[in-house]
Scaffold this motif. Sequence first.
Motif, PDB file in Angstrom:
ATOM      1  N   ARG A  49      -2.280 -49.767 -99.385  1.00  0.00           N
ATOM      2  CA  ARG A  49      -1.531 -48.548-100.169  1.00  0.00           C
ATOM      3  C   ARG A  49      -0.297 -48.138 -99.369  1.00  0.00           C
ATOM      4  NH1 ARG A  49      -2.119 -46.268-104.853  1.00  0.00           N
ATOM      5  NH2 ARG A  49      -2.396 -44.402-104.164  1.00  0.00           N
ATOM      6  N   SER A  50       0.602 -48.850 -98.794  1.00  0.00           N
ATOM      7  CA  SER A  50       1.328 -48.579 -97.766  1.00  0.00           C
ATOM      8  C   SER A  50       2.745 -47.839 -98.817  1.00  0.00           C
ATOM      9  CB  SER A  50       2.186 -49.815 -97.220  1.00  0.00           C
ATOM     10  OG  SER A  50       3.766 -49.663 -96.811  1.00  0.00           O
ATOM     11  N   THR A  51       3.172 -46.677 -98.108  1.00  0.00           N
ATOM     12  CA  THR A  51       4.364 -45.939 -98.944  1.00  0.00           C
ATOM     13  C   THR A  51       5.458 -46.779 -98.526  1.00  0.00           C
ATOM     14  OG1 THR A  51       4.399 -44.623 -96.792  1.00  0.00           O
ATOM     15  CG2 THR A  51       3.343 -43.673 -98.635  1.00  0.00           C
ATOM     16  N   ASN A  52       5.750 -47.399 -97.423  1.00  0.00           N
ATOM     17  CA  ASN A  52       6.941 -48.079 -97.125  1.00  0.00           C
ATOM     18  C   ASN A  52       6.968 -49.390 -98.220  1.00  0.00           C
ATOM     19  OD1 ASN A  52       8.463 -47.108 -94.648  1.00  0.00           O
ATOM     20  ND2 ASN A  52       6.205 -46.805 -94.307  1.00  0.00           N
TER      21      ASN A  52
ATOM     22  N   ARG B 222       7.346 -37.311 -91.832  1.00  0.00           N
ATOM     23  CA  ARG B 222       7.543 -36.735 -90.590  1.00  0.00           C
ATOM     24  C   ARG B 222       8.821 -37.198 -89.811  1.00  0.00           C
ATOM     25  NH1 ARG B 222       1.685 -38.207 -88.530  1.00  0.00           N
ATOM     26  NH2 ARG B 222       2.449 -37.809 -86.499  1.00  0.00           N
TER      27      ARG B 222
ATOM     28  N   ALA C  98       9.769 -39.755 -88.406  1.00  0.00           N
ATOM     29  CA  ALA C  98       9.562 -41.131 -87.777  1.00  0.00           C
ATOM     30  C   ALA C  98      10.851 -41.336 -86.839  1.00  0.00           C
ATOM     31  CB  ALA C  98       9.395 -42.346 -88.771  1.00  0.00           C
TER      32      ALA C  98
ATOM     33  N   SER D 166       9.190 -42.160 -94.132  1.00  0.00           N
ATOM     34  CA  SER D 166       8.143 -41.229 -93.602  1.00  0.00           C
ATOM     35  C   SER D 166       8.394 -39.743 -94.100  1.00  0.00           C
ATOM     36  CB  SER D 166       8.606 -41.087 -92.289  1.00  0.00           C
ATOM     37  OG  SER D 166       7.748 -40.285 -91.359  1.00  0.00           O
TER      38      SER D 166
ATOM     39  N   SER E 107       4.919 -52.258 -92.945  1.00  0.00           N
ATOM     40  CA  SER E 107       3.480 -51.946 -92.968  1.00  0.00           C
ATOM     41  C   SER E 107       2.893 -52.873 -93.747  1.00  0.00           C
ATOM     42  CB  SER E 107       3.350 -50.708 -93.733  1.00  0.00           C
ATOM     43  OG  SER E 107       2.062 -50.401 -94.058  1.00  0.00           O
TER      44      SER E 107
ATOM     45  N   ARG F 112      -0.367 -52.302 -94.911  1.00  0.00           N
ATOM     46  CA  ARG F 112      -1.428 -51.485 -95.512  1.00  0.00           C
ATOM     47  C   ARG F 112      -1.311 -51.738 -96.918  1.00  0.00           C
ATOM     48  NH1 ARG F 112      -2.493 -46.263 -96.143  1.00  0.00           N
ATOM     49  NH2 ARG F 112      -0.403 -45.612 -96.386  1.00  0.00           N
TER      50      ARG F 112
ATOM     51  N   PRO G 244       7.194 -47.914 -91.004  1.00  0.00           N
ATOM     52  CA  PRO G 244       6.611 -46.490 -90.416  1.00  0.00           C
ATOM     53  C   PRO G 244       6.599 -46.425 -88.909  1.00  0.00           C
ATOM     54  CG  PRO G 244       4.730 -48.290 -91.020  1.00  0.00           C
ATOM     55  CD  PRO G 244       6.375 -48.970 -91.129  1.00  0.00           C
ATOM     56  N   GLU G 245       6.225 -45.352 -88.457  1.00  0.00           N
ATOM     57  CA  GLU G 245       6.130 -45.206 -87.137  1.00  0.00           C
ATOM     58  C   GLU G 245       4.923 -44.871 -86.765  1.00  0.00           C
ATOM     59  OE1 GLU G 245       9.029 -42.396 -85.109  1.00  0.00           O
ATOM     60  OE2 GLU G 245       7.100 -41.292 -84.577  1.00  0.00           O
ATOM     61  N   TYR G 246       4.315 -45.800 -85.691  1.00  0.00           N
ATOM     62  CA  TYR G 246       2.998 -45.799 -85.154  1.00  0.00           C
ATOM     63  C   TYR G 246       3.232 -45.626 -83.550  1.00  0.00           C
ATOM     64  CZ  TYR G 246       0.805 -47.727 -89.170  1.00  0.00           C
ATOM     65  OH  TYR G 246       0.332 -47.913 -90.558  1.00  0.00           O
ATOM     66  N   ALA G 247       2.418 -44.566 -83.061  1.00  0.00           N
ATOM     67  CA  ALA G 247       2.461 -44.076 -81.636  1.00  0.00           C
ATOM     68  C   ALA G 247       3.939 -44.095 -81.145  1.00  0.00           C
ATOM     69  CB  ALA G 247       1.717 -45.085 -80.945  1.00  0.00           C
ATOM     70  N   GLY G 248       4.808 -43.381 -81.942  1.00  0.00           N
ATOM     71  CA  GLY G 248       5.991 -42.979 -81.653  1.00  0.00           C
ATOM     72  C   GLY G 248       6.939 -44.419 -81.518  1.00  0.00           C
TER      73      GLY G 248
HETATM   74  C1  LIG Z   1      -2.682 -44.933 -85.761  1.00  0.00           C
HETATM   75  C2  LIG Z   1      -1.558 -43.995 -86.182  1.00  0.00           C
HETATM   76  C3  LIG Z   1      -0.747 -43.555 -85.479  1.00  0.00           C
HETATM   77  C4  LIG Z   1       0.786 -42.855 -86.067  1.00  0.00           C
HETATM   78  N1  LIG Z   1       1.538 -42.274 -85.319  1.00  0.00           N
HETATM   79  C5  LIG Z   1       2.646 -41.846 -85.808  1.00  0.00           C
HETATM   80  C6  LIG Z   1       3.653 -41.589 -85.173  1.00  0.00           C
HETATM   81  O1  LIG Z   1       3.776 -41.516 -83.847  1.00  0.00           O
HETATM   82  N2  LIG Z   1       4.600 -40.934 -85.572  1.00  0.00           N
HETATM   83  C7  LIG Z   1       4.643 -40.582 -87.047  1.00  0.00           C
HETATM   84  O2  LIG Z   1       5.821 -40.184 -87.717  1.00  0.00           O
HETATM   85  N3  LIG Z   1       3.598 -41.007 -87.855  1.00  0.00           N
HETATM   86  C8  LIG Z   1       2.534 -41.710 -87.312  1.00  0.00           C
HETATM   87  N4  LIG Z   1       1.554 -42.225 -88.083  1.00  0.00           N
HETATM   88  C9  LIG Z   1       1.749 -42.160 -89.752  1.00  0.00           C
HETATM   89  C10 LIG Z   1       2.194 -43.350 -90.355  1.00  0.00           C
HETATM   90  O3  LIG Z   1       3.423 -43.491 -89.857  1.00  0.00           O
HETATM   91  C11 LIG Z   1       1.987 -43.094 -91.785  1.00  0.00           C
HETATM   92  O4  LIG Z   1       0.711 -43.029 -92.039  1.00  0.00           O
HETATM   93  C12 LIG Z   1       2.680 -43.974 -92.746  1.00  0.00           C
HETATM   94  O5  LIG Z   1       2.504 -43.471 -93.899  1.00  0.00           O
HETATM   95  C13 LIG Z   1       2.263 -45.438 -92.718  1.00  0.00           C
HETATM   96  O6  LIG Z   1       3.040 -46.150 -93.266  1.00  0.00           O
HETATM   97  P1  LIG Z   1       2.545 -46.686 -94.630  1.00  0.00           P
HETATM   98  O7  LIG Z   1       2.167 -46.047 -95.572  1.00  0.00           O
HETATM   99  O8  LIG Z   1       3.827 -47.560 -94.992  1.00  0.00           O
HETATM  100  O9  LIG Z   1       1.251 -47.777 -94.270  1.00  0.00           O
HETATM  101  C14 LIG Z   1       0.529 -42.727 -87.518  1.00  0.00           C
HETATM  102  C15 LIG Z   1      -0.511 -43.114 -88.353  1.00  0.00           C
HETATM  103  C16 LIG Z   1      -1.573 -43.866 -87.697  1.00  0.00           C
HETATM  104  C17 LIG Z   1      -3.045 -44.491 -88.482  1.00  0.00           C
END
Ligand SMILES: Cc1cc2nc3c(=O)[nH]c(=O)nc-3n(C[C@H](O)[C@H](O)[C@H](O)COP(=O)(O)O)c2cc1C
Length: 192
Positions: free
Chosen positions: A15-18, A117, A119, A115, A11, A13, A78-82
Amino acid sequence: MRPKLLLVSGSLRERSTNSAVLRTTERLAHSSWMPVLYRGMGDLPPFNPDCDALPLPPAVADLRAQIQEADVVLFSVPEYAGDLPGAFKNVLDWCIGDPSSRSLSEKPVAWLNASTRGAVHAHESLRRVLGYANATLVEGACLSTPATESLIGDDGEIADPEIKQSIVLALSVLSASVSPLPTPCSLQSAQQ
Ligand SMILES: Cc1cc2nc3c(=O)[nH]c(=O)nc-3n(C[C@H](O)[C@H](O)[C@H](O)COP(=O)(O)O)c2cc1C
């Protein structure tokens, strides 16, 4: 000598949790490891095989050097958009073609999963890509450390005792994957 542990957050970010989980890992690891947080992900150019030639782009050379110097690599993504974040997949893409004998190939690796959720898809991808890299996945050190932003303290670390215990356990399992064996972190240090 303490083995080198490279910590790679997926990540960018603030404030990233990772990243917070890995900063906490960095501190907990100090007694037994030489932990280093990789900070170059945002500086890497998009992967282009045409640029995978000497002289390498400086950020790529730096990434590969840090991987080569590490005895173990620990990820938290993290996971973004699966799937995996594109910026992080870019890190792995640049690692695949490294011809060095100290590349990711056969290097012990693991991940912490911050995560809340699951991930699941991102971590399926991570497993697959690390397989392409021929990395040695230390399954027992791949642990869930679900963290919310509210758990991040002013020091940027996570004070939650359960998360710290999981981190210490992961470090202890990883210590068995390197030689010479470092002193395993005691579970007691997770309470500090
Ligand atoms: C655009 C967007 C898409 C995301 N898609 C998913 C996803 O597909 N699956 C999931 O579990 N979390 C999803 N998330 C949640 C991020 O994984 C979560 O915010 C995570 O804490 C981000 O990591 P970080 O805190 O290290 O920055 C999404 C967040 C954003 C902003």
